[in-house]
Design a protein around this motif. Sequence first.
Motif, PDB file in Angstrom:
ATOM      1  N   ILE A 212       9.321  70.397 -16.330  1.00  0.00           N
ATOM      2  CA  ILE A 212       8.720  69.848 -17.548  1.00  0.00           C
ATOM      3  C   ILE A 212       7.400  69.156 -17.222  1.00  0.00           C
ATOM      4  CG2 ILE A 212       8.994  68.141 -19.388  1.00  0.00           C
ATOM      5  CD1 ILE A 212      12.023  68.708 -19.278  1.00  0.00           C
ATOM      6  N   ALA A 213       7.396  68.330 -16.173  1.00  0.00           N
ATOM      7  CA  ALA A 213       6.187  67.596 -15.802  1.00  0.00           C
ATOM      8  C   ALA A 213       5.054  68.542 -15.427  1.00  0.00           C
ATOM      9  CB  ALA A 213       6.486  66.647 -14.641  1.00  0.00           C
ATOM     10  N   VAL A 214       5.355  69.546 -14.616  1.00  0.00           N
ATOM     11  CA  VAL A 214       4.318  70.508 -14.208  1.00  0.00           C
ATOM     12  C   VAL A 214       3.824  71.295 -15.420  1.00  0.00           C
ATOM     13  CG1 VAL A 214       3.875  72.582 -12.842  1.00  0.00           C
ATOM     14  CG2 VAL A 214       5.133  70.678 -11.827  1.00  0.00           C
ATOM     15  N   SER A 215       4.722  71.619 -16.348  1.00  0.00           N
ATOM     16  CA  SER A 215       4.326  72.344 -17.559  1.00  0.00           C
ATOM     17  C   SER A 215       3.347  71.515 -18.387  1.00  0.00           C
ATOM     18  CB  SER A 215       5.560  72.695 -18.392  1.00  0.00           C
ATOM     19  OG  SER A 215       6.450  73.527 -17.680  1.00  0.00           O
ATOM     20  N   PHE A 219      -0.568  72.285 -19.247  1.00  0.00           N
ATOM     21  CA  PHE A 219      -1.065  72.210 -20.626  1.00  0.00           C
ATOM     22  C   PHE A 219      -2.271  71.277 -20.719  1.00  0.00           C
ATOM     23  CE2 PHE A 219      -0.869  69.544 -24.485  1.00  0.00           C
ATOM     24  CZ  PHE A 219      -1.284  70.488 -25.423  1.00  0.00           C
ATOM     25  N   ASN A 220      -2.199  70.117 -20.062  1.00  0.00           N
ATOM     26  CA  ASN A 220      -3.320  69.179 -20.069  1.00  0.00           C
ATOM     27  C   ASN A 220      -4.574  69.803 -19.476  1.00  0.00           C
ATOM     28  OD1 ASN A 220      -1.158  66.344 -19.230  1.00  0.00           O
ATOM     29  ND2 ASN A 220      -1.675  67.223 -21.212  1.00  0.00           N
ATOM     30  N   LEU A 221      -4.431  70.498 -18.354  1.00  0.00           N
ATOM     31  CA  LEU A 221      -5.580  71.121 -17.697  1.00  0.00           C
ATOM     32  C   LEU A 221      -6.206  72.200 -18.572  1.00  0.00           C
ATOM     33  CD1 LEU A 221      -4.213  71.401 -14.034  1.00  0.00           C
ATOM     34  CD2 LEU A 221      -5.890  69.766 -14.913  1.00  0.00           C
ATOM     35  N   VAL A 222      -5.345  72.984 -19.219  1.00  0.00           N
ATOM     36  CA  VAL A 222      -5.865  74.022 -20.121  1.00  0.00           C
ATOM     37  C   VAL A 222      -6.666  73.395 -21.252  1.00  0.00           C
ATOM     38  CG1 VAL A 222      -5.206  75.793 -21.800  1.00  0.00           C
ATOM     39  CG2 VAL A 222      -4.059  75.702 -19.575  1.00  0.00           C
ATOM     40  N   GLU A 223      -6.134  72.324 -21.841  1.00  0.00           N
ATOM     41  CA  GLU A 223      -6.821  71.677 -22.954  1.00  0.00           C
ATOM     42  C   GLU A 223      -8.138  71.042 -22.501  1.00  0.00           C
ATOM     43  OE1 GLU A 223      -5.795  71.487 -26.400  1.00  0.00           O
ATOM     44  OE2 GLU A 223      -4.780  73.223 -25.524  1.00  0.00           O
ATOM     45  N   ILE A 224      -8.152  70.483 -21.296  1.00  0.00           N
ATOM     46  CA  ILE A 224      -9.402  69.899 -20.778  1.00  0.00           C
ATOM     47  C   ILE A 224     -10.444  70.990 -20.545  1.00  0.00           C
ATOM     48  CG2 ILE A 224     -10.434  68.773 -18.774  1.00  0.00           C
ATOM     49  CD1 ILE A 224      -7.897  67.082 -18.543  1.00  0.00           C
ATOM     50  N   ILE A 225     -10.013  72.123 -19.993  1.00  0.00           N
ATOM     51  CA  ILE A 225     -10.937  73.217 -19.704  1.00  0.00           C
ATOM     52  C   ILE A 225     -11.560  73.764 -20.985  1.00  0.00           C
ATOM     53  CG2 ILE A 225     -11.067  75.602 -18.862  1.00  0.00           C
ATOM     54  CD1 ILE A 225      -9.033  74.815 -16.707  1.00  0.00           C
ATOM     55  N   VAL A 226     -10.753  73.868 -22.053  1.00  0.00           N
ATOM     56  CA  VAL A 226     -11.298  74.398 -23.310  1.00  0.00           C
ATOM     57  C   VAL A 226     -12.028  73.329 -24.111  1.00  0.00           C
ATOM     58  CG1 VAL A 226      -9.519  76.172 -23.433  1.00  0.00           C
ATOM     59  CG2 VAL A 226      -9.145  73.987 -24.601  1.00  0.00           C
ATOM     60  N   GLY A 227     -12.013  72.086 -23.605  1.00  0.00           N
ATOM     61  CA  GLY A 227     -12.826  71.034 -24.215  1.00  0.00           C
ATOM     62  C   GLY A 227     -12.179  70.269 -25.341  1.00  0.00           C
ATOM     63  N   ASN A 228     -10.852  70.181 -25.369  1.00  0.00           N
ATOM     64  CA  ASN A 228     -10.156  69.462 -26.436  1.00  0.00           C
ATOM     65  C   ASN A 228      -9.747  68.063 -25.987  1.00  0.00           C
ATOM     66  OD1 ASN A 228     -10.313  71.634 -28.177  1.00  0.00           O
ATOM     67  ND2 ASN A 228      -8.346  72.488 -27.530  1.00  0.00           N
ATOM     68  N   SER A 229     -10.216  67.035 -26.658  1.00  0.00           N
ATOM     69  CA  SER A 229      -9.767  65.645 -26.485  1.00  0.00           C
ATOM     70  C   SER A 229      -9.561  65.280 -25.017  1.00  0.00           C
ATOM     71  CB  SER A 229      -8.456  65.430 -27.255  1.00  0.00           C
ATOM     72  OG  SER A 229      -8.087  64.069 -27.248  1.00  0.00           O
ATOM     73  N   LYS A 230     -10.626  65.327 -24.246  1.00  0.00           N
ATOM     74  CA  LYS A 230     -10.543  65.169 -22.789  1.00  0.00           C
ATOM     75  C   LYS A 230      -9.868  63.865 -22.374  1.00  0.00           C
ATOM     76  CE  LYS A 230     -13.465  65.398 -18.662  1.00  0.00           C
ATOM     77  NZ  LYS A 230     -14.842  65.552 -18.159  1.00  0.00           N
ATOM     78  N   PHE A 235      -5.610  60.898 -19.576  1.00  0.00           N
ATOM     79  CA  PHE A 235      -4.623  59.812 -19.576  1.00  0.00           C
ATOM     80  C   PHE A 235      -3.251  60.344 -19.179  1.00  0.00           C
ATOM     81  CE2 PHE A 235      -1.152  57.813 -21.928  1.00  0.00           C
ATOM     82  CZ  PHE A 235      -1.261  56.496 -21.530  1.00  0.00           C
ATOM     83  N   SER A 236      -2.870  61.484 -19.727  1.00  0.00           N
ATOM     84  CA  SER A 236      -1.580  62.097 -19.395  1.00  0.00           C
ATOM     85  C   SER A 236      -1.502  62.447 -17.913  1.00  0.00           C
ATOM     86  CB  SER A 236      -1.368  63.349 -20.246  1.00  0.00           C
ATOM     87  OG  SER A 236      -0.187  64.024 -19.881  1.00  0.00           O
ATOM     88  N   LEU A 237      -2.589  63.005 -17.369  1.00  0.00           N
ATOM     89  CA  LEU A 237      -2.602  63.366 -15.946  1.00  0.00           C
ATOM     90  C   LEU A 237      -2.470  62.131 -15.062  1.00  0.00           C
ATOM     91  CD1 LEU A 237      -5.426  66.075 -15.880  1.00  0.00           C
ATOM     92  CD2 LEU A 237      -2.956  66.442 -15.683  1.00  0.00           C
ATOM     93  N   TYR A 238      -3.099  61.026 -15.466  1.00  0.00           N
ATOM     94  CA  TYR A 238      -3.019  59.801 -14.675  1.00  0.00           C
ATOM     95  C   TYR A 238      -1.577  59.303 -14.567  1.00  0.00           C
ATOM     96  CZ  TYR A 238      -8.093  59.523 -15.320  1.00  0.00           C
ATOM     97  OH  TYR A 238      -9.442  59.799 -15.330  1.00  0.00           O
ATOM     98  N   ILE A 239      -0.769  59.573 -15.590  1.00  0.00           N
ATOM     99  CA  ILE A 239       0.634  59.155 -15.570  1.00  0.00           C
ATOM    100  C   ILE A 239       1.500  60.158 -14.806  1.00  0.00           C
ATOM    101  CG2 ILE A 239       2.677  58.669 -16.990  1.00  0.00           C
ATOM    102  CD1 ILE A 239       0.616  56.527 -17.316  1.00  0.00           C
ATOM    103  N   LEU A 240       1.272  61.442 -15.061  1.00  0.00           N
ATOM    104  CA  LEU A 240       2.195  62.469 -14.569  1.00  0.00           C
ATOM    105  C   LEU A 240       2.003  62.822 -13.094  1.00  0.00           C
ATOM    106  CD1 LEU A 240       2.408  64.955 -17.568  1.00  0.00           C
ATOM    107  CD2 LEU A 240       4.171  63.398 -16.730  1.00  0.00           C
ATOM    108  N   LEU A 241       0.788  62.767 -12.597  1.00  0.00           N
ATOM    109  CA  LEU A 241       0.580  63.153 -11.194  1.00  0.00           C
ATOM    110  C   LEU A 241       1.327  62.241 -10.225  1.00  0.00           C
ATOM    111  CD1 LEU A 241      -3.182  64.232 -11.208  1.00  0.00           C
ATOM    112  CD2 LEU A 241      -1.157  65.696 -11.060  1.00  0.00           C
TER     113      LEU A 241
END
Length: 419
Positions: A212-215, A219-230, A235-241
Amino acid sequence: MALFNSFEFIAFGSSFNIPLPLIVNMLISIGAFYVSQHLIPRMKAMFINANLSGVDMNKATKIRIPEAFGVVTGCIFLVSLFLFIPIPFASNFSKDDTGEFPHHKFVEFIAAMLSICCMILLGFADDVLNLRWRDKLYLPTIASLPLLMVYYTNFNSTTIILPKFVASFVGTSLDIGALYYVYMGMLAVFCTNAINILAGINGLEVCQSLVIAVSIIVFNLVEIIVGNSKEAYEFSLYILLPYVGATLALWKYNRYPSQVFVGDTFNYLSGMTFAVVGILGHFSKTVLLFFIPQIINFIYSVPQLFRLIPCPRHRLPKHDPKTDLLNYSKTQFRVSDLNILGKFCYVVFKSLRLIRSDEDKDGVVVCNNFTIINFAILITGPIREDRLNRLLTMFQVICSVFAFAIRYPLAHYFYDTSN
């Protein structure tokens, strides 16, 4: 708005910017892994001496194994977040385009840690005191209140996007007001308990949480790459990594054959972590997509969870010491003793062949317990514990792939604007 300095690199002909705090966060996450890997084996004797230990019921050898080790992972995870706080909010990086300190982001981060810390405390209390089932419902709700207050003060957006087939009648969006906060509170309750329900074999809680965490990270990386609400996804990556770093080390000692048990502490920690990033990252519905196996298990377990069908205290698979294989565990009851809802559930599940039941001449029914762990054994037959864990983990991975298909290709057929 760019909060942080970043490093630019070129790969595959494209330019990418990685914020400096994200690089530091990855380094801290690696450190969390090595610290956990070093600390867990050295604390096993301490937990056994404190009588925090149990016997693995699915093994022929009945040696004492330390349990509640989720508290160790949780503490290392929290310390990682504490160490990270100065990085994104240090004076050199933190000011936004107007030159102001981003107080709203700082409050979000503190509230996230507060809710996670509360669940670690409550989970450890459950491991030590064996709390009642109803306590496990309202305690996550209380722990989620800091999140809901921060969401209210910073955003207070309670509008949901409606599917196309509804939009023609009531519009493309609907403001549901206070019901949205009820939904987010229920999300925290569900996430913390759903992982706890789908448990009972070596490594399963940790494996499903890692998938779940890796998924969510992907998802976060995909959204950042396409330029959505970086900012939200960073913030999510800072918690999950850091969570993944600490949890990977725990998996090393919890996988088959387990050297430590994770306890309810880890399940509560994991569930609240996912709820935190979903609520404050504004993608709570997407988080639920990655919980498809847990949702299926919850629906399948409803008759026993709500006591419509007798539910034993433990619904773990039964270990056969002669073959070292797991068989599905059973419950027994008289159909005549069930209320109308219980009889309905029994007839429906039996008709759909979701359970395997036998009834003797006295009217006593014996059937498998209502969990997808037992259902998997019902399909495969007696199976080794490690193979069963791999099977269920692969199911989790397949469901995550399906969730991505729903979130991206299929969403455009139902929504004008993806959410």
